[in-house]
Design a protein around this motif. Sequence first.
Motif, PDB file in Angstrom:
ATOM      1  N   LEU A  56       0.905  -1.128  -0.317  1.00 25.89           N
ATOM      2  CA  LEU A  56      -0.382   0.327   0.213  1.00 25.89           C
ATOM      3  C   LEU A  56       0.934   0.835  -0.157  1.00 25.89           C
ATOM      4  CD1 LEU A  56      -2.647  -0.929   3.152  1.00 25.89           C
ATOM      5  CD2 LEU A  56      -2.933  -0.821  -0.148  1.00 25.89           C
ATOM      6  N   THR A  57       1.851   1.293   1.016  1.00 20.18           N
ATOM      7  CA  THR A  57       2.536   2.236   0.774  1.00 20.18           C
ATOM      8  C   THR A  57       3.232   2.993  -0.215  1.00 20.18           C
ATOM      9  OG1 THR A  57       4.327   1.410   2.387  1.00 20.18           O
ATOM     10  CG2 THR A  57       2.590   2.532   3.911  1.00 20.18           C
ATOM     11  N   SER A  58       4.064   1.895  -1.151  1.00 14.77           N
ATOM     12  CA  SER A  58       4.959   1.518  -2.066  1.00 14.77           C
ATOM     13  C   SER A  58       3.812   2.967  -3.583  1.00 14.77           C
ATOM     14  CB  SER A  58       5.462   0.418  -2.671  1.00 14.77           C
ATOM     15  OG  SER A  58       4.543  -0.026  -3.294  1.00 14.77           O
ATOM     16  N   TYR A  59       2.834   2.523  -3.307  1.00  9.82           N
ATOM     17  CA  TYR A  59       1.497   2.965  -4.192  1.00  9.82           C
ATOM     18  C   TYR A  59       1.835   4.574  -3.669  1.00  9.82           C
ATOM     19  CZ  TYR A  59      -2.072   3.096  -6.972  1.00  9.82           C
ATOM     20  OH  TYR A  59      -2.894   3.830  -7.960  1.00  9.82           O
ATOM     21  N   ILE A  60       0.857   4.922  -2.316  1.00  7.04           N
ATOM     22  CA  ILE A  60       0.999   6.147  -2.485  1.00  7.04           C
ATOM     23  C   ILE A  60       2.135   6.678  -2.815  1.00  7.04           C
ATOM     24  CG2 ILE A  60       0.353   7.442  -0.336  1.00  7.04           C
ATOM     25  CD1 ILE A  60      -1.427   5.276   1.165  1.00  7.04           C
TER      26      ILE A  60
ATOM     27  N   SER B  48       6.876 -12.528  -5.670  1.00  9.51           N
ATOM     28  CA  SER B  48       7.719 -12.355  -4.689  1.00  9.51           C
ATOM     29  C   SER B  48       7.246 -10.535  -3.858  1.00  9.51           C
ATOM     30  CB  SER B  48       9.250 -12.811  -4.214  1.00  9.51           C
ATOM     31  OG  SER B  48       9.488 -11.239  -5.538  1.00  9.51           O
ATOM     32  N   LEU B  49       7.297 -10.326  -2.468  1.00  3.37           N
ATOM     33  CA  LEU B  49       7.273  -9.192  -2.147  1.00  3.37           C
ATOM     34  C   LEU B  49       7.949  -8.296  -2.712  1.00  3.37           C
ATOM     35  CD1 LEU B  49       5.522  -7.172  -0.248  1.00  3.37           C
ATOM     36  CD2 LEU B  49       7.483  -7.823   1.322  1.00  3.37           C
ATOM     37  N   PRO B  50       9.350  -8.288  -3.173  1.00  2.00           N
ATOM     38  CA  PRO B  50      10.294  -7.304  -4.262  1.00  2.00           C
ATOM     39  C   PRO B  50       9.582  -7.328  -5.744  1.00  2.00           C
ATOM     40  CG  PRO B  50      11.717  -8.929  -3.257  1.00  2.00           C
ATOM     41  CD  PRO B  50      10.443  -9.368  -2.654  1.00  2.00           C
ATOM     42  N   MET B  51       9.175  -8.180  -5.912  1.00  7.69           N
ATOM     43  CA  MET B  51       8.723  -7.835  -7.032  1.00  7.69           C
ATOM     44  C   MET B  51       7.127  -7.154  -7.318  1.00  7.69           C
ATOM     45  SD  MET B  51       6.921 -10.897 -10.242  1.00  7.69           S
ATOM     46  CE  MET B  51       6.498 -10.678 -11.585  1.00  7.69           C
ATOM     47  N   MET B  52       6.337  -7.679  -6.215  1.00 10.00           N
ATOM     48  CA  MET B  52       5.002  -6.583  -5.741  1.00 10.00           C
ATOM     49  C   MET B  52       5.480  -5.636  -5.383  1.00 10.00           C
ATOM     50  SD  MET B  52       1.513  -6.508  -5.582  1.00 10.00           S
ATOM     51  CE  MET B  52       1.265  -8.200  -5.395  1.00 10.00           C
ATOM     52  N   VAL B  53       6.287  -4.658  -5.119  1.00  3.31           N
ATOM     53  CA  VAL B  53       6.305  -3.578  -4.647  1.00  3.31           C
ATOM     54  C   VAL B  53       6.747  -2.648  -5.738  1.00  3.31           C
ATOM     55  CG1 VAL B  53       7.871  -2.028  -2.833  1.00  3.31           C
ATOM     56  CG2 VAL B  53       6.691  -4.168  -2.413  1.00  3.31           C
ATOM     57  N   ALA B  54       7.828  -3.273  -6.541  1.00  4.56           N
ATOM     58  CA  ALA B  54       8.573  -3.223  -7.411  1.00  4.56           C
ATOM     59  C   ALA B  54       7.425  -2.467  -8.291  1.00  4.56           C
ATOM     60  CB  ALA B  54       9.512  -3.490  -8.284  1.00  4.56           C
ATOM     61  N   ALA B  55       6.699  -3.634  -8.492  1.00  2.00           N
ATOM     62  CA  ALA B  55       5.035  -3.278  -9.787  1.00  2.00           C
ATOM     63  C   ALA B  55       4.877  -2.041  -9.279  1.00  2.00           C
ATOM     64  CB  ALA B  55       4.632  -4.655  -9.847  1.00  2.00           C
ATOM     65  N   ARG B  56       4.260  -2.170  -7.807  1.00  2.00           N
ATOM     66  CA  ARG B  56       3.455  -1.049  -7.248  1.00  2.00           C
ATOM     67  C   ARG B  56       4.321   0.386  -7.563  1.00  2.00           C
ATOM     68  NH1 ARG B  56      -2.021  -1.346  -6.158  1.00  2.00           N
ATOM     69  NH2 ARG B  56      -1.684  -0.125  -4.118  1.00  2.00           N
ATOM     70  N   LEU B  57       5.067   1.091  -7.516  1.00  2.00           N
ATOM     71  CA  LEU B  57       5.553   1.871  -7.587  1.00  2.00           C
ATOM     72  C   LEU B  57       5.588   1.723  -8.796  1.00  2.00           C
ATOM     73  CD1 LEU B  57       9.011   1.115  -5.370  1.00  2.00           C
ATOM     74  CD2 LEU B  57       7.333   2.365  -4.780  1.00  2.00           C
TER      75      LEU B  57
END
Length: 517
Positions: A63-67, A109-118
Amino acid sequence: MATIAQGQDMAAVHVAPVPKAIATALVMAATILVVLDQTIATVALPHMQAALGATPETINWVLTSYILATSVGIPLTGWLSGRVGRARLFGICIIGFTISSAVCGFAVSLPMMVAARLVQGFFGAFLMPMSQSFLYDMNAPSQQVRAMTIWGVGVMVGPLAGPVLGGYLTETFDWRWVFFINVPIGLVAALGIFATLPAFPAVRRKFDHLGYALIVVALCSMQLALDRGSQLDWFDSTEILIECGISVSAFWMLLFHLFNAREPIFSLALFRDRSFSAALVMTTTVMPVMIAATALLPSLLQTLMGYPATLAGLLSLPRGLAMTVGIILGGRLFRHFGARLQVVLGLCFTIFSMWLHTRIELNMDSHLIIWAGLAQGLGTGLAATVLNFVAVAHAPVALRTDAAALYNLARNTGSSVMIAVFTAILAHNIQVNHAEIGAHVGSANAPFLLSQMMGGTDLAERLAAMANAEVTRQAMMIAYIDDYWLMMWVMLAVVPLAILLGNERPAARSDEVIIAE
């Protein structure tokens, strides 16, 4: 006093009726996708945590990476639209948002998800301010309030529908469909945008590297402090002090830079307009306070009053429906009341709703919650209609994208701050209230002495545990009420700013434009 200018009921960018209707639908579809993705993933987090091998703390980065990416991207909107073209940039951003949504759905994986959300948040950052300026520029003055009403309904109600839709998709299909649902809608919207949107005027200017760097440093350090503050006990932590110091210093340097730079990242010409500046300040305060109030209520209902998650979610529906009615009704009342009176009326409803929230009791039914939600939604809708309109109406056509970007950046930043502040105050007050109430309940009290005499130590310990649970419950209830009292006073303090909005009214008929002096 208002003067009337005849024969000026023409859109800044003329579009034929049928292409305009199609373009409006496509622009709003893209906008709704962006605001839905701010909240649609909240209910799917537990499922993502298990699938991605994350911890309860790290999964929140989804959530926070998107914001964070949205906040970093918004300041680039004006400069990029001048370089690429407003319509072309909008289509490119929809494609980028759609592709990154698909990557989120395929994440392993979480890093892949966070990168995509960024990446998703970065592309989505441009869509909201640009959609607001598009709808305003494509409509004649007599239709601009209606256009801002359509935009306001999508932006304000979309986040409320996000958790409902996310829960349905997660339970019926899989959490990955929370992201996959964006793909077909995004592809259709992108193709339609390239086919229907005309060229829009924009200012081509040099990139303000220093200004943008200062904004990124200020926002990123602030977001890190807000995200980690509750974990590190806020200002008792050296890390939080450093992050807050960096953020404040960067904002201070940015202020001086904007006044001295030849071509700053945001044109200072926007701030010379009193109504725009007042609307910006109110947007940073009013909307975020309402969002914070909405964010606190579900935990109150579930933790203290024992409501199941489904019922707690349903109790947010009256607020969403009232907000929709308020925005639609606000578009009609605006012509009769004017900016100043309508905002004051909306604030009065929200202040009343905060007062109703302070009347909540542990053993009450849901009627007061519903009435408070109705008042809050109606008031927010009435005020938002005016603020959405003023934010772009007072900007030159070429700077309208900049104005909309500032408006959305102010709301996003204010929301992050307000939620963090009121959550921190809530946690602090729970501890203080527990200590004060617990001081009057001790082992020397008659019930504990009597239980120890008659039932022994085991009975006294069980009674003490029950007493502690009730003390905690009462302490939390008082803390929630204190938060709503504080929100009410913050809203009261904002009311005088409505005077700066003036008594502007939008065009009443197709042959006249009302301009406030």
